[in-house]
Design a protein around this motif. Structure first.
Motif, PDB file in Angstrom:
ATOM      1  N   VAL A   1       0.871  -1.167   0.000  1.00  0.00           N
ATOM      2  CA  VAL A   1       0.000   0.000   0.000  1.00  0.00           C
ATOM      3  C   VAL A   1       0.910   1.219   0.000  1.00  0.00           C
ATOM      4  O   VAL A   1       1.742   1.375   0.904  1.00  0.00           O
ATOM      5  N   THR A   2       0.754   2.050  -1.011  1.00  0.00           N
ATOM      6  CA  THR A   2       1.621   3.220  -1.119  1.00  0.00           C
ATOM      7  C   THR A   2       0.799   4.491  -1.024  1.00  0.00           C
ATOM      8  O   THR A   2      -0.380   4.530  -1.419  1.00  0.00           O
ATOM      9  N   GLN A   3       1.418   5.513  -0.487  1.00  0.00           N
ATOM     10  CA  GLN A   3       0.790   6.821  -0.387  1.00  0.00           C
ATOM     11  C   GLN A   3       1.674   7.814  -1.110  1.00  0.00           C
ATOM     12  O   GLN A   3       2.904   7.717  -1.051  1.00  0.00           O
ATOM     13  N   SER A   4       1.055   8.764  -1.771  1.00  0.00           N
ATOM     14  CA  SER A   4       1.776   9.597  -2.738  1.00  0.00           C
ATOM     15  C   SER A   4       2.851  10.461  -2.105  1.00  0.00           C
ATOM     16  O   SER A   4       3.868  10.743  -2.726  1.00  0.00           O
ATOM     17  N   SER A   5       2.654  10.889  -0.869  1.00  0.00           N
ATOM     18  CA  SER A   5       3.632  11.766  -0.222  1.00  0.00           C
ATOM     19  C   SER A   5       3.862  11.318   1.206  1.00  0.00           C
ATOM     20  O   SER A   5       2.933  10.867   1.862  1.00  0.00           O
ATOM     21  N   ARG A   6       5.072  11.430   1.685  1.00  0.00           N
ATOM     22  CA  ARG A   6       5.345  11.170   3.103  1.00  0.00           C
ATOM     23  C   ARG A   6       5.122  12.437   3.931  1.00  0.00           C
ATOM     24  O   ARG A   6       4.653  12.369   5.050  1.00  0.00           O
ATOM     25  N   TYR A   7       5.486  13.581   3.358  1.00  0.00           N
ATOM     26  CA  TYR A   7       5.325  14.862   4.040  1.00  0.00           C
ATOM     27  C   TYR A   7       4.715  15.862   3.053  1.00  0.00           C
ATOM     28  O   TYR A   7       5.081  15.878   1.881  1.00  0.00           O
ATOM     29  N   LEU A   8       3.808  16.671   3.598  1.00  0.00           N
ATOM     30  CA  LEU A   8       3.129  17.659   2.764  1.00  0.00           C
ATOM     31  C   LEU A   8       2.879  18.911   3.601  1.00  0.00           C
ATOM     32  O   LEU A   8       2.456  18.798   4.759  1.00  0.00           O
ATOM     33  N   VAL A   9       3.171  20.061   3.031  1.00  0.00           N
ATOM     34  CA  VAL A   9       2.868  21.323   3.703  1.00  0.00           C
ATOM     35  C   VAL A   9       1.964  22.135   2.790  1.00  0.00           C
ATOM     36  O   VAL A   9       2.322  22.377   1.623  1.00  0.00           O
ATOM     37  N   LYS A  10       0.814  22.522   3.307  1.00  0.00           N
ATOM     38  CA  LYS A  10      -0.166  23.281   2.519  1.00  0.00           C
ATOM     39  C   LYS A  10      -0.622  24.502   3.307  1.00  0.00           C
ATOM     40  O   LYS A  10      -0.485  24.565   4.530  1.00  0.00           O
ATOM     41  N   ARG A  11      -1.191  25.427   2.566  1.00  0.00           N
ATOM     42  CA  ARG A  11      -1.693  26.647   3.211  1.00  0.00           C
ATOM     43  C   ARG A  11      -3.182  26.519   3.471  1.00  0.00           C
ATOM     44  O   ARG A  11      -3.906  25.804   2.753  1.00  0.00           O
ATOM     45  N   THR A  12      -3.644  27.233   4.469  1.00  0.00           N
ATOM     46  CA  THR A  12      -5.074  27.284   4.786  1.00  0.00           C
ATOM     47  C   THR A  12      -5.868  27.689   3.557  1.00  0.00           C
ATOM     48  O   THR A  12      -5.495  28.623   2.846  1.00  0.00           O
ATOM     49  N   GLY A  13      -6.943  26.938   3.295  1.00  0.00           N
ATOM     50  CA  GLY A  13      -7.799  27.220   2.165  1.00  0.00           C
ATOM     51  C   GLY A  13      -7.462  26.470   0.898  1.00  0.00           C
ATOM     52  O   GLY A  13      -8.269  26.439  -0.038  1.00  0.00           O
ATOM     53  N   GLU A  14      -6.299  25.875   0.833  1.00  0.00           N
ATOM     54  CA  GLU A  14      -5.919  25.116  -0.357  1.00  0.00           C
ATOM     55  C   GLU A  14      -6.720  23.821  -0.454  1.00  0.00           C
ATOM     56  O   GLU A  14      -7.143  23.256   0.556  1.00  0.00           O
ATOM     57  N   LYS A  15      -6.885  23.336  -1.661  1.00  0.00           N
ATOM     58  CA  LYS A  15      -7.481  22.017  -1.886  1.00  0.00           C
ATOM     59  C   LYS A  15      -6.340  21.016  -1.896  1.00  0.00           C
ATOM     60  O   LYS A  15      -5.337  21.217  -2.589  1.00  0.00           O
ATOM     61  N   VAL A  16      -6.502  19.952  -1.117  1.00  0.00           N
ATOM     62  CA  VAL A  16      -5.412  18.997  -0.935  1.00  0.00           C
ATOM     63  C   VAL A  16      -5.879  17.599  -1.344  1.00  0.00           C
ATOM     64  O   VAL A  16      -6.981  17.177  -0.986  1.00  0.00           O
ATOM     65  N   PHE A  17      -5.037  16.906  -2.090  1.00  0.00           N
ATOM     66  CA  PHE A  17      -5.325  15.533  -2.502  1.00  0.00           C
ATOM     67  C   PHE A  17      -4.279  14.608  -1.890  1.00  0.00           C
ATOM     68  O   PHE A  17      -3.077  14.816  -2.075  1.00  0.00           O
ATOM     69  N   LEU A  18      -4.741  13.592  -1.202  1.00  0.00           N
ATOM     70  CA  LEU A  18      -3.859  12.542  -0.707  1.00  0.00           C
ATOM     71  C   LEU A  18      -4.235  11.256  -1.452  1.00  0.00           C
ATOM     72  O   LEU A  18      -5.403  10.859  -1.467  1.00  0.00           O
ATOM     73  N   GLU A  19      -3.218  10.646  -2.050  1.00  0.00           N
ATOM     74  CA  GLU A  19      -3.477   9.478  -2.877  1.00  0.00           C
ATOM     75  C   GLU A  19      -2.980   8.201  -2.208  1.00  0.00           C
ATOM     76  O   GLU A  19      -1.931   8.190  -1.561  1.00  0.00           O
ATOM     77  N   CYS A  20      -3.724   7.147  -2.417  1.00  0.00           N
ATOM     78  CA  CYS A  20      -3.365   5.835  -1.880  1.00  0.00           C
ATOM     79  C   CYS A  20      -3.581   4.790  -2.963  1.00  0.00           C
ATOM     80  O   CYS A  20      -4.632   4.787  -3.621  1.00  0.00           O
ATOM     81  N   VAL A  21      -2.599   3.917  -3.127  1.00  0.00           N
ATOM     82  CA  VAL A  21      -2.693   2.867  -4.139  1.00  0.00           C
ATOM     83  C   VAL A  21      -2.328   1.536  -3.498  1.00  0.00           C
ATOM     84  O   VAL A  21      -1.339   1.445  -2.771  1.00  0.00           O
ATOM     85  N   GLN A  22      -3.143   0.507  -3.790  1.00  0.00           N
ATOM     86  CA  GLN A  22      -2.825  -0.848  -3.344  1.00  0.00           C
ATOM     87  C   GLN A  22      -2.751  -1.760  -4.569  1.00  0.00           C
ATOM     88  O   GLN A  22      -3.434  -1.544  -5.558  1.00  0.00           O
ATOM     89  N   ASP A  23      -1.897  -2.773  -4.437  1.00  0.00           N
ATOM     90  CA  ASP A  23      -1.599  -3.585  -5.609  1.00  0.00           C
ATOM     91  C   ASP A  23      -2.171  -4.990  -5.516  1.00  0.00           C
ATOM     92  O   ASP A  23      -1.735  -5.891  -6.225  1.00  0.00           O
ATOM     93  N   MET A  24      -3.150  -5.208  -4.616  1.00  0.00           N
ATOM     94  CA  MET A  24      -3.618  -6.570  -4.379  1.00  0.00           C
ATOM     95  C   MET A  24      -5.086  -6.777  -4.725  1.00  0.00           C
ATOM     96  O   MET A  24      -5.682  -7.738  -4.288  1.00  0.00           O
ATOM     97  N   ASP A  25      -5.676  -5.871  -5.472  1.00  0.00           N
ATOM     98  CA  ASP A  25      -7.060  -6.040  -5.902  1.00  0.00           C
ATOM     99  C   ASP A  25      -8.035  -6.133  -4.716  1.00  0.00           C
ATOM    100  O   ASP A  25      -9.075  -6.795  -4.808  1.00  0.00           O
TER     101      ASP A  25
END
Lengths: 110, 114
Positions: free
Chosen positions: A4-28
């Motif tokens: 199971v992988t996640q797109s970023s380990r660390y992320l810094v965003k500003r208040t009001g920004e739209k944020v996407f966190l992605e997750c991918v698994q390879d086992m169906d």
């Protein structure tokens, strides 16, 4: 081995920004989950999905949405990030009665 | 409502000493129980799980846990702690409904003295 992988380990965003966190698994796996981890509170479920385009609210869905367009990918969306969403976010996928976790994304909202 | 309680926020033990981390659950049916470990900056790794059968379960890294229905407990033990065991430990129960979501305790942080 389940991965199971996640797109970023660390992320810094500003208040009001739209944020996407992605997750991918390879086992169906059909079930996928987004948890939030805060000191002293353990992990709390934000949203989960049991199939493509199917989603259910967890215990703390306010301020979040999710997307599951493909079976292997489950995205967590912060429509307008706020400082109280600074946290560690963990994704998991389920096979049988066991959940497999990604490494987590530490999000800081300033 | 289902819940998991880990009464110890922090525990400090000396290297080589024995360890017991406490976990109590509240669940209406037979619980499926888990212990996870999280090293600093890492995701969660499954240590062991209990579904049914023998109430003493063995896990990875020399850990074991005992399910006691009468006490609603699932305590984690290790006979001799190593410095590399310093981490945060989470007990969890899975809801056996359509969600299969995990209910976690608040965690116990283990510190190991040299």
């Amino acid at each position: 081995d389940v991965k199971v992988t996640q797109s970023s380990r660390y992320l810094v965003k500003r208040t009001g920004e739209k944020v996407f966190l992605e997750c991918v698994q390879d086992m169906d796996h059909e079930n996928m989950f987004w948890y939030r981890q805060d000191p002293g509170l353990g992990l709390r479920l934000i949203y989960f999905s049991y199939d493509v385009k199917m989603k259910e609210k967890g215990d703390i869905p306010e301020g979040y949405s999710v997307s599951r367009e493909k079976k292997e990918r489950f995205s967590l969306i912060l429509e307008s990030a706020s400082t109280n969403q600074t946290s560690m976010y963990l994704c998991a996928s389920r096979y049988s009665n066991e959940q497999y976790f990604g490494p987590g994304t530490r999000l800081t909202v300033t | 409502a289902q819940s998991v309680t880990q009464p110890d926020i922090h525990i400090t033990v000396s290297e080589g000493a024995s360890l017991e981390l406490r976990c109590n659950y509240s669940y209406g049916a037979t619980p499926y129980l888990f212990w996870y470990v999280q090293s600093p900056g890492q995701g969660l790794q499954l240590l062991l799980k209990y579904f049914s059968g023998d109430t003493l379960v063995q896990g990875i890294k020399g850990f074991e846990a005992e399910f006691k229905r009468s006490q609603s407990s699932f305590n984690l033990r290790k006979p001799s702690v190593h410095w590399s065991d310093a981490a945060e430990y989470f007990c969890a129960v899975v809801l056996m409904d359509s969600s299969y979501k995990l209910i976690f305790g608040s965690g116990t942080r283990l510190l190991v003295r040299p």
